[in-house]
Design an enzyme around this catalytic site. Structure first.
Site, PDB file in Angstrom:
ATOM      1  N   GLU A 265       0.570  -1.671   0.227  1.00  0.00           N
ATOM      2  CA  GLU A 265       0.000   0.187  -0.467  1.00  0.00           C
ATOM      3  C   GLU A 265       0.448   1.215   0.261  1.00  0.00           C
ATOM      4  O   GLU A 265       0.515   2.291  -0.567  1.00  0.00           O
ATOM      5  CB  GLU A 265      -0.712   0.384   1.687  1.00  0.00           C
ATOM      6  N   GLU A 268       2.361   1.589  -3.349  1.00  0.00           N
ATOM      7  CA  GLU A 268       1.429   1.677  -4.457  1.00  0.00           C
ATOM      8  C   GLU A 268       1.609   3.184  -4.178  1.00  0.00           C
ATOM      9  O   GLU A 268       0.412   3.979  -5.001  1.00  0.00           O
ATOM     10  CB  GLU A 268      -0.287   1.363  -3.909  1.00  0.00           C
ATOM     11  N   GLU A 269       0.443   3.706  -3.320  1.00  0.00           N
ATOM     12  CA  GLU A 269       0.190   5.241  -3.032  1.00  0.00           C
ATOM     13  C   GLU A 269       1.284   6.380  -2.936  1.00  0.00           C
ATOM     14  O   GLU A 269       0.980   7.212  -3.570  1.00  0.00           O
ATOM     15  CB  GLU A 269      -0.696   4.978  -1.001  1.00  0.00           C
TER      16      GLU A 269
END
Length: 402
Positions: A265, A268-269
């Site tokens: 996460e 990805e962010e």
């Protein structure tokens, strides 16, 4: 006494006897008696004052057994019985039906004008809880499916089965209606299939419910050198357009470990490579996504890279923010949960708090390794229990030497 072998004739010569036998089954309630002297099962027909003798060199069964008519044939079933490869039905007048290739749980024999064939049942796999799991793959006419399902349910009931599961892929959605008419209900659905369930005994069932929780992660990523916290602004959801800075969060995917989900996460962010260290705490809430409960794991992570490039499809902004600046934000001062996140992260940095680290292990139920999250620091250096009793910790090797 008449020799049984002399009365055994080809099936073609017994068509009339078979038809008569079927008429018996359609019109009479059968009675059974186990003849210990002859080790045989006697089936009585009161109206015709006759009986059919079933005998086999090795044959046992439980208290329940039944004959069921299936179109132009007959079905004999018993929940539990075993026998050898040869068995026969013998009438009082000398007619003999030879039965071979029987199963160890039930057998199904069809007698008609030309041939003997098995009743078609749905193929299922026995589970560990007295149930059956059927995975449908090939296209089937709904009427044929309904007929096979009805016969299968009757057979499974006689075998003492409890829960029945039917997995229908999306291309077999036309079989949902006949299954529902047979008493099945929706258990859960995924992207490619629908799972239906039935409880044969009736009444309150003990089948496990559908997944009750969604699992999420939040990442406390801190640059210790500059004392900066990685924060983001979301462009959707409840915080959209409100200028709320928060730690990166996301949902754990199916088959994904918590530690891997946290690293994914963050990557990805924000494009930041961060190494998972431990779970600081977790929160449980209810009636969240689609009415499910929610588990949220707060993860402490150490950044390996520092150049931020945020994901435009999900975020409005992402950056490193000085901890002092973050603590002054109104929503941080007002929200108790956010305060806990900061306190836990700082306590970990100061060395006064230990969270839960993943330890690969196995269990009695599977040889496949999984992560057990535990406080490895205090496990290696135990402290006296709060009750006053001294806690003695043993390693696995130590226990083997005792």
């Amino acid at each position: 006494m008449r020799d049984k072998s002399s009365c055994c004739r080809p099936l073609e010569s017994l068509v009339e006897e078979a038809k008569c036998f079927i008429r018996f089954l359609r019109s009479l309630s059968l009675k059974f008696m186990w003849d210990k002297a002859r080790s045989a099962l006697i089936v009585f027909y009161p109206v015709y004052r006759q009986s059919i003798l079933f005998s086999a060199p090795k044959f046992t069964f439980d208290r329940q057994a039944s004959f069921t008519v299936y179109r132009q044939g007959f079905l004999f079933s018993a929940p539990k019985f075993t026998f050898d490869r040869q068995a026969s039905f013998t009438g009082r007048r000398g007619s003999c039906f030879n039965l071979r290739e029987m199963s160890t749980s039930s057998f199904h024999t069809i007698a008609n004008a030309k041939q003997q064939q098995e009743i078609k049942l749905l193929e299922g796999i026995n589970d560990n809880y007295g149930g059956v799991v059927i995975k449908m793959n090939e296209p089937m006419d709904p009427n044929n499916f309904a007929s096979m399902l009805k016969s299968s349910m009757s057979c499974w009931k006689n075998q003492g089965k409890k829960g029945v599961w039917i997995e229908l892929p999306i291309h077999l959605a036309n079989l949902v209606e006949p299954a529902v008419k047979e008493g099945f209900w929706f258990h859960h659905a995924e992207q490619s299939y629908l799972m239906l369930a039935n409880w044969i005994p009736g009444g309150a069932h003990t089948l496990p419910a559908n997944a009750s929780h969604r699992v999420g992660v939040g990442a406390f990523v801190f640059n210790e050198e500059k004392r900066e916290l990685l924060v983001v602004q979301e462009n959707s959801g409840r915080y959209r357009g409100k200028g709320i800075w928060k730690i990166p969060t996301g949902v754990v995917e199916q088959g994904e470990d918590i530690c891997d989900a946290a690293e994914r996460e963050v990557k990805e962010e924000t494009s930041i490579e961060a190494k998972f260290v431990e779970v600081l705490a977790f929160r449980q809430s209810h009636k969240s996504f689609f009415g499910k409960s929610d588990l949220f794991f707060l993860c402490f992570m150490r950044p390996q890279t520092f150049d931020v490039k945020y994901q435009e499809t999900e975020l409005e902004a992402a950056k490193w923010m000085a901890l002092e600046e973050y603590l002054k934000l109104p929503h941080v001062q007002d929200q108790e949960f956010t305060k806990y996140i900061i306190d836990l992260g700082l306590a970990k940095l100061e060395g006064s708090y230990n969270g839960f680290s993943p330890v690969p292990t196995i269990s009695l139920f599977s040889d496949q390794k999984f992560n057990l999250y535990l406080n490895t620091v205090d496990l290696k250096h135990p402290k006296p229990a709060s009750t006053g009793f001294q806690v003695q910790w043993y390693t696995y090797k130590t226990l083997l030497q005792i």
